[in-house]
Write a protein that holds these residues in place. Structure first.
Motif, PDB file in Angstrom:
ATOM      1  N   LEU A 192     -27.767   5.104  27.220  1.00  0.00           N
ATOM      2  CA  LEU A 192     -28.207   5.949  26.041  1.00  0.00           C
ATOM      3  C   LEU A 192     -29.579   5.233  25.458  1.00  0.00           C
ATOM      4  O   LEU A 192     -30.283   6.113  24.997  1.00  0.00           O
ATOM      5  N   CYS A 193     -29.734   4.141  25.608  1.00  0.00           N
ATOM      6  CA  CYS A 193     -30.977   3.469  25.006  1.00  0.00           C
ATOM      7  C   CYS A 193     -32.038   3.829  25.993  1.00  0.00           C
ATOM      8  O   CYS A 193     -33.142   3.945  25.507  1.00  0.00           O
ATOM      9  N   THR A 194     -31.787   4.306  27.175  1.00  0.00           N
ATOM     10  CA  THR A 194     -33.018   4.775  28.027  1.00  0.00           C
ATOM     11  C   THR A 194     -33.310   6.157  27.627  1.00  0.00           C
ATOM     12  O   THR A 194     -34.453   6.231  27.776  1.00  0.00           O
ATOM     13  N   ILE A 195     -32.382   6.849  27.229  1.00  0.00           N
ATOM     14  CA  ILE A 195     -32.664   8.079  26.699  1.00  0.00           C
ATOM     15  C   ILE A 195     -33.542   7.877  25.412  1.00  0.00           C
ATOM     16  O   ILE A 195     -34.582   8.613  25.255  1.00  0.00           O
ATOM     17  N   LEU A 196     -33.178   7.077  24.513  1.00  0.00           N
ATOM     18  CA  LEU A 196     -33.740   6.684  23.352  1.00  0.00           C
ATOM     19  C   LEU A 196     -35.185   6.423  23.632  1.00  0.00           C
ATOM     20  O   LEU A 196     -36.347   6.994  22.987  1.00  0.00           O
ATOM     21  N   MET A 197     -35.566   5.791  24.675  1.00  0.00           N
ATOM     22  CA  MET A 197     -36.633   5.278  24.865  1.00  0.00           C
ATOM     23  C   MET A 197     -37.580   6.140  26.001  1.00  0.00           C
ATOM     24  O   MET A 197     -38.746   6.076  26.302  1.00  0.00           O
ATOM     25  N   VAL A 245     -33.793  -4.208  23.344  1.00  0.00           N
ATOM     26  CA  VAL A 245     -34.427  -3.197  24.117  1.00  0.00           C
ATOM     27  C   VAL A 245     -35.823  -2.748  23.665  1.00  0.00           C
ATOM     28  O   VAL A 245     -36.072  -3.080  22.296  1.00  0.00           O
ATOM     29  N   ASN A 246     -36.497  -2.645  24.610  1.00  0.00           N
ATOM     30  CA  ASN A 246     -37.933  -2.618  24.446  1.00  0.00           C
ATOM     31  C   ASN A 246     -38.417  -1.312  25.014  1.00  0.00           C
ATOM     32  O   ASN A 246     -37.780  -0.593  25.902  1.00  0.00           O
ATOM     33  N   ALA A 247     -39.377  -0.593  24.311  1.00  0.00           N
ATOM     34  CA  ALA A 247     -39.847   0.589  24.875  1.00  0.00           C
ATOM     35  C   ALA A 247     -40.867   0.317  25.783  1.00  0.00           C
ATOM     36  O   ALA A 247     -41.461  -0.620  26.105  1.00  0.00           O
ATOM     37  N   PRO A 248     -41.002   1.302  26.879  1.00  0.00           N
ATOM     38  CA  PRO A 248     -41.590   1.152  27.983  1.00  0.00           C
ATOM     39  C   PRO A 248     -43.226   1.579  27.726  1.00  0.00           C
ATOM     40  O   PRO A 248     -43.867   1.939  28.579  1.00  0.00           O
ATOM     41  N   PRO A 266     -45.132  -3.953  25.902  1.00  0.00           N
ATOM     42  CA  PRO A 266     -43.693  -3.192  25.453  1.00  0.00           C
ATOM     43  C   PRO A 266     -43.277  -3.703  23.947  1.00  0.00           C
ATOM     44  O   PRO A 266     -43.716  -4.826  23.702  1.00  0.00           O
ATOM     45  N   ARG A 267     -42.980  -2.903  23.349  1.00  0.00           N
ATOM     46  CA  ARG A 267     -42.758  -3.059  21.778  1.00  0.00           C
ATOM     47  C   ARG A 267     -41.319  -3.134  21.785  1.00  0.00           C
ATOM     48  O   ARG A 267     -40.505  -2.052  22.261  1.00  0.00           O
ATOM     49  N   PRO A 268     -40.604  -3.652  20.925  1.00  0.00           N
ATOM     50  CA  PRO A 268     -39.041  -3.622  20.604  1.00  0.00           C
ATOM     51  C   PRO A 268     -38.836  -2.250  20.185  1.00  0.00           C
ATOM     52  O   PRO A 268     -39.534  -1.408  19.329  1.00  0.00           O
ATOM     53  N   ALA A 269     -37.597  -1.652  20.574  1.00  0.00           N
ATOM     54  CA  ALA A 269     -37.273  -0.328  20.310  1.00  0.00           C
ATOM     55  C   ALA A 269     -37.024  -0.224  18.880  1.00  0.00           C
ATOM     56  O   ALA A 269     -37.482   0.800  18.332  1.00  0.00           O
TER      57      ALA A 269
END
Ligand SMILES: Nc1nc2c(ncn2[C@@H]2O[C@H](COP(=O)(O)OP(=O)(O)OP(=O)(O)O)[C@@H](O)[C@H]2O)c(=O)[nH]1
Ligand SMILES: [Mg+2]
Lengths: 216, 963
Positions: free
Chosen positions: B316-321, B354-357, B361-364
């Motif tokens: 789900l976090c992958t979809i988020l980012m 979780v980091n944004a790509p 990289p920034r924290p989600a």
């Protein structure tokens, strides 16, 4: 957690005999002193180990009250094992066994393993049904028998496990079609992958099963 | 029926007379014709009329059609027509497009016909049995008809199916039908069947519905599947929503793991069809059903764990980012992630990392917060982010600390390279967008929720305002903005933040009151008579002022509790104040927000209350009201009572602690005593063992002594003889020889002496005869005298030699004398000696041998004795030392016992004291009660008893049952 087999159980018997308590003791190792009348059906599950095999037990605890009878009948078909419970301190719950058994035999698959349980064995002073009577009833109807106490947990584990052992034995004897889920038995995910590896393995397996049943 | 007649009457202008007649004729044919073909054709004709003349066909033909179902089962065709006709009569589905204005009426029609049909329960049972018919012409219309019946009068039809034997179970077989149409319509049937009926939902689940439905979804390609997937998902939702038993079964059946692949939608997805969006939406909702905050806490948390363990959360976090995800899906994914992590430490910890790509990289969390305070983002998305943030911080002290720390001076990134959560929140708090203000304020409040440490930490936050001006504290800045009269949403947000911040935190209250502008501002706001839209702000101001009183520790002279209360009395009036306070919970949006944690608002104007804040209001409204109404005297009294109570409480707790400690000590000591006792026993057995060993040794020793005594007697009797024989005849001989030698020596010396004497005589005479040559004679005489001296000297030595020799001789002679005497005595004592010297000699050697053997033995025995006595000494030493240890232990034991009795006594004293205290407290409580202050009953001690009582009551109840 993977399992070799999954067995479906139902627990039946008059209201207040301690069906929900037996399940709670088995799954949570707790005792509930207040009668929490079951409405319809409640689900519980636990893993047990038999002959080194992980077996998942999925248990449906049914309501004993007459008004729920039509609902609970839907659960006979599709159960591999049934715990038929009476209360050793209340004879009428013992007297009703015949009607319960009729119901069970009528709606279940013929191979369903039935374990007769005389519960509340901790209340020896108020005993109303002799152990011998329970034994006799079980013998007469081809059931396994045990006296348990959901309160002290005495024999609770054994009741569930011995039922599973009996089902397992029947599987090994080939009495159950394990591929028909309507029998209340399912082969675990890993098991089903390993079966079609090759004919030699399956042959070896079947021989293994044969030898096992021979020694039992 | 009355209703139907009315409808018919009203429609008299409708169907022509001929149609009604035709229908009647057809019905007659169905009823009376003996030819199957004939009946079949009639039913078929009815079917074709049933859409257009629904009412007429329904009224006239229903009975006959049901009869056909009962009697013509062998002909699937006629059954099919009959079912179709019934479906047309009952269903509203097809009608809609025909006449829109009569939809309402037709709906009524449908339900009326349904009522007629199910009045006879057997009709439903009959329909159920027809569904077992495999023939497509029967099964398919049967499924549709039953679905319609369920849609019309769900609860009644459900009840009939539930009580008909295996009714539900048989319908489950539809999912296994190889014909897709039937399977798919079967799904729709089950949807209608399971709608809001827990019992049926459980049976359907028992019949392996989860397995089947998940299989169908997989076969159809997950979210890429068509409407079937959608239908299956809706059915799954029916089965799981608010059904704990089924949720537990779903989780225990390891079906959560099977949801993970649903969300494997890569970054490179080429398109999002409407169906895919719908499917994914339903999939996300299904996840939320399992972890809903309204589920029992245990159920939700075990599902949350499972979702982390199987990688669903990660997916789900992958979809988020991911990029290119439709906003709708993204929003729902955020909501889903929120609920998967809410209150679950492991999942929250994972989410924090979780980091944004992005690059870097920034924290989600940071990326999400950027959306929250961004005006251009959709409203629902911003709400979702706020929810996510709230769920991340819910029961997460660690997360709260991390967020607050990004605001603290020491940790702010001086380089300004990366934006922190704290910066974003501050930015949001003071931006010109009121929605951002509200969201940031609420988000920050959640970082403080039930966390006293962070409430204090946040007081340290300083903000740089404009260049040249000194920095101002965050708290100050909030009140500044508040007083500037910004939008309601902004002020409500800030007031909620301040209320959360100050509640349960006297230090924050002091900080707040320290700014002398704050209290006048609040009283001003509350006192003013403002319009309706300002009422909420007034209420919140009252709450804030109330909090400033209730959590005031009186550390500021000018704003002590009492003074603030007087101020309210004077400026606002108590009644007025309480009324204003009440505005909060009476607000129309309040109860809505109090129901669910998710900030879910139809539009931005409704974004007023935060769920957690409503909890705070509930908690404080009452206590503040009470605090305000209390007179200062009562207050004082209460304060005193409170103090004494607190004192007593502290005394009691002190004693309780003491007792607990002593209990512990007692327990320890008891254990010590028992171990010591144990040791003591061990030692005593060791001692007795050693004593018996010593006894054994003693016995042995005595035995040896006795033996030794015997040996010694024996030895003594022998040694007499030996001493008698101590001087040997050989020796005597040797001595004699020696004497002889010495004698001859002496003789030799005497003869030498005589020679010398004669030589001297010679020389004397020659000296006197030579007198002529005086000179020569003088030299000669000198020479002579020299010689004489030499000789004389020689003589002296010889004489002394002689002397010593004669001494030696005398000595030897006395020795000889003694020896002789001895041998004489010996000879006397051994009479046989006289007989034969050889026999004596033999005997002597014999005795001598025995003697030496005995001597040897004696020596050995002596050694043994020595060893034994050494051993004995050692044992004695050991014994002594063990005796002393025992004594020490005994001592220690006595001491411990003393200690125990002491502490027991002490405990008794304490108990008495405690009872005293209790008595006192009770009286004080009573006093308090008299004063009208509710006293919480402290019943820790009684609760155990109560349980017992309950048991008894229970047992009693059962007894009665039994009788
Ligand atoms: N002493 C004793 N009491 C028991 C035992 N098992 C159950 N009880 C009590 O019996 C009562 C009924 O137990 P339940 O398990 O709720 O009964 P049930 O069979 O599930 O009843 P229904 O749900 O109505 O069918 C409760 O008050 C339990 O505390 C037992 O082994 N010993
Ligand atoms: Mg129960």
């Amino acid at each position: 957690m993977t399992y070799a087999y999954l067995f479906k159980y139902i627990i039946i018997g008059d209201t207040g005999v301690g069906k929900s308590c037996l399940l709670l003791q088995f799954t949570d190792k707790r005792f509930q002193p207040v009668h929490d009348l079951t409405i319809g059906v409640e689900f519980g599950a636990r893993m047990v180990n038999i002959d080194g095999k992980q077996i998942k037990l999925q248990i449906w605890d049914t309501a004993g009250q007459e008004s729920f009878r039509s609902i609970t009948r839907s659960y006979y078909r599709g159960a591999a094992g049934a715990l038929l419970v009476y209360d050793i301190t209340r004879r009428e719950t013992f007297n009703h066994l015949t009607s319960w058994l009729e119901d069970a035999r009528q709606h279940s698959s013929s191979n369903m393993v039935i374990m007769l349980i005389g519960n509340k064995s901790d209340l020896e002073s108020r005993r109303d049904v002799k152990r011998e009577e329970g034994e006799a009833f079980a013998r007469e109807h081809g059931l396994i028998f045990m006296e348990t106490s959901a309160k002290t947990a005495c024999n609770v584990e054994e009741a569930f496990i011995n039922t599973a052992k009996e089902i397992y034995r029947k599987i090994q004897q080939g009495l159950f079609d394990v591929h028909n889920e309507a029998n209340g038995i399912k082969i675990g995910p890993q098991q089903s992958i390993s079966t079609p590896v090759g004919s030699s393995t399956s042959q070896r397996n079947s021989r293994d099963i044969g030898s096992n049943s021979g020694c039992c | 029926m009355n209703f139907l007649r009315g409808v018919m009457g009203g429609q008299s202008a409708g169907p022509q007379h001929t149609e009604a007649e035709t229908i009647q004729k057809l019905c007659d044919r169905v009823a009376s014709s003996t030819l199957l073909d004939d009946r079949r054709n009639a039913v078929r004709a009815l079917k074709s009329l049933s859409k257009k003349y629904r009412l007429e066909v329904g009224i006239q033909a229903m009975e006959h059609l049901i009869h056909v179902l009962q009697t013509d089962r062998s002909d699937s065709e006629i059954i099919g027509y009959a079912l179709d006709t019934l479906y047309n009569i009952i269903s509203n589905d097809e009608e809609e497009e025909v006449e829109e204005n009569s939809t309402r009426q037709s709906e009524d029609l449908g339900s009326q016909f349904t009522e007629i049909f199910i009045k006879q329960q057997e009709n439903v049972t009959l329909l159920l049995s027809l569904l077992e018919e495999f023939d497509f012409h029967v099964r398919w219309p049967g499924v549709k008809l039953l679905t319609s019946l369920l849609k019309q009068l769900g609860p009644q039809v459900q009840q009939i199916i539930l009580v008909s034997p295996m009714g539900v179970s048989r319908l489950m077989d539809l999912l296994a039908d190889s014909r897709e149409v039937i399977r798919n319509d079967g799904v729709l049937l089950l949807q209608a069947l399971t709608r809001s009926n827990g019992a049926i939902q459980k049976i359907v689940a028992f019949e392996n519905a989860f397995e089947r439905l998940l299989d169908i979804i997989t076969e159809e390609g997950n979210s890429d599947g068509g409407i079937v997937v959608e239908d299956c998902l809706i059915l799954l939702q029916n089965l799981l929503k608010n059904n704990n038993s089924n949720q537990n079964f779903f989780k225990e059946g390891s079906y959560i793991q099977r949801m993970k692949p649903w969300f494997e939608v890569g970054d490179d997805n080429s398109g999002w069809s409407a169906q895919k969006v719908t499917n994914l939406h339903l999939m996300l909702q299904l996840v939320r059903v399992l972890v809903s905050p309204t589920n029992p806490p245990g159920a939700t948390s075990s599902c949350q764990k499972a979702m982390f363990q199987c990688g669903l959360l990660q997916q789900l976090c992958t979809i988020l980012m991911a990029t290119g995800v439709p906003a709708d899906i993204l929003t729902e994914t955020i909501n889903t992630v929120s609920e998967v992590i809410r209150g679950c430490q492991v999942n929250q910890d994972y989410f924090a990392f979780v980091n944004a790509p992005s690059n870097p990289p920034r924290p989600a969390i940071v990326v999400l917060l950027m959306s929250m305070v961004n005006e251009r983002q959709p409203f629902v998305l911003r709400c979702a982010v706020l929810y996510c943030f709230q769920c991340f911080l819910y029961k997460n002290q660690k997360g709260q600390g991390e967020i607050v720390s990004t605001l603290l001076p020491s940790t702010i990134d001086a380089t300004g390279n990366s934006v922190s959560a704290g910066q974003l929140l501050c930015g949001g708090l003071f931006s010109t967008d009121s929605l951002s203000n509200w969201c940031a304020a609420v988000a920050l409040a959640h970082a403080l929720q039930e966390n006293a440490t962070q409430k204090e930490q946040l007081l340290r936050v300083q903000l740089a305002t404009s260049i040249g001006n000194p920095p101002v504290s965050l708290l100050q800045q909030c009140t500044n903005i508040l007083s500037q009269g910004s939008k309601i949403q902004t002020r409500v947000g800030l007031l909620m933040l301040l209320c959360t911040w100050l509640s349960n935190c006297p230090i924050a209250v002091t900080h707040f009151l320290h700014n002398s502008a704050n209290v006048p501002f609040l009283t001003g706001q509350i006192a003013e008579n403002l319009g309706e839209e300002e009422q909420l702000v007034q209420g919140l101001c009252a709450l804030l002022l109330g909090i400033s009183i209730y959590f005031n520790d009186n550390s500021l002279e000018s704003y002590m509790k009492e003074k603030l209360k007087q101020l309210i009395e004077k400026r606002i009036g108590k009644e007025n104040f309480i009324e204003k306070l009440g505005f909060i919970s009476k607000h129309e949006l309040y109860s809505r927000a109090s129901q669910k944690p998710q900030p879910n608002f139809p539009s931005p104007e409704y974004m007023i209350f935060d769920h957690e804040f409503t909890k705070l209001v509930k908690e404080l409204e009452g206590v503040i009201t009470k605090a305000i109404y209390k007179s200062s005297e009562e207050d004082k009294k209460e304060e005193e009572v409170k103090k004494t109570l607190e004192q007593h409480d502290s005394i009691v707790t002190h004693y309780k602690n003491m007792i607990r400690e002593q209990d512990l000590q007692l327990e320890e000591l008891r254990q010590q005593v028992s171990t010591l006792k144990c040791q003591n026993e061990q030692l005593q057995t060791a001692v007795t063992q050693q004593v018996s060993q010593i006894q054994q040794h003693k016995d042995q020793y005595n035995l040896l002594k006795v033996q030794l005594g015997k040996d010694n007697q024996h030895q003594v009797s022998n040694s007499d003889g030996a001493q008698m024989n101590g001087i040997q005849p050989e020796e005597i001989g040797r001595l004699r020889e020696e004497i002889k030698e010495l004698k001859s020596n002496q003789e030799l010396l005497q003869s030498q002496l005589a020679e010398k004497d004669s030589l001297i005589e010679n020389l004397k005479s020659s000296h006197t005869s030579s007198g002529m040559n005086e000179q020569s004679s003088a030299t000669a005489s000198a020479q002579d005298s020299e010689q004489v001296a030499e000789l004389k000297q020689e003589l002296a030595t010889l004489k002394s030699q002689l002397n010593s020799q004669s001494v030696e001789i005398t000595k030897l002679q006395t020795e000889k004398q003694e020896l002789l005497q001895k041998s004489e005595a010996f000879a006397k004592s051994v009479p046989v000696q006289g007989e034969s010297e050889t026999i004596i000699a033999a005997k002597t050697t014999d005795v001598e041998g025995r003697l030496s053997a005995l001597l040897q033995e004696t020596k050995e025995l002596k050694n043994e004795i020595k060893a034994l006595s050494e051993e004995r000494i050692a044992i004695k030493e050991q014994l002594d030392s063990s005796n002393s240890t025992i004594a020490i232990l005994q001592n220690e034991k006595n001491q411990l016992e003393l200690e125990i009795t002491d502490s027991k006594k002490e405990q008794d004293d304490l108990l008495v004291l405690l009872a005293d205290q209790d008595q006192k407290i009770l009286s004080l409580k009573n006093k308090l009660k008299d004063l009208g202050h509710p006293v919480e009953e402290e019943d820790e001690l009684e609760s155990g008893d109560q349980e017992d009582e309950d048991d008894e009551i229970e047992d009693g109840g059962k007894d009665q049952d039994h009788i």
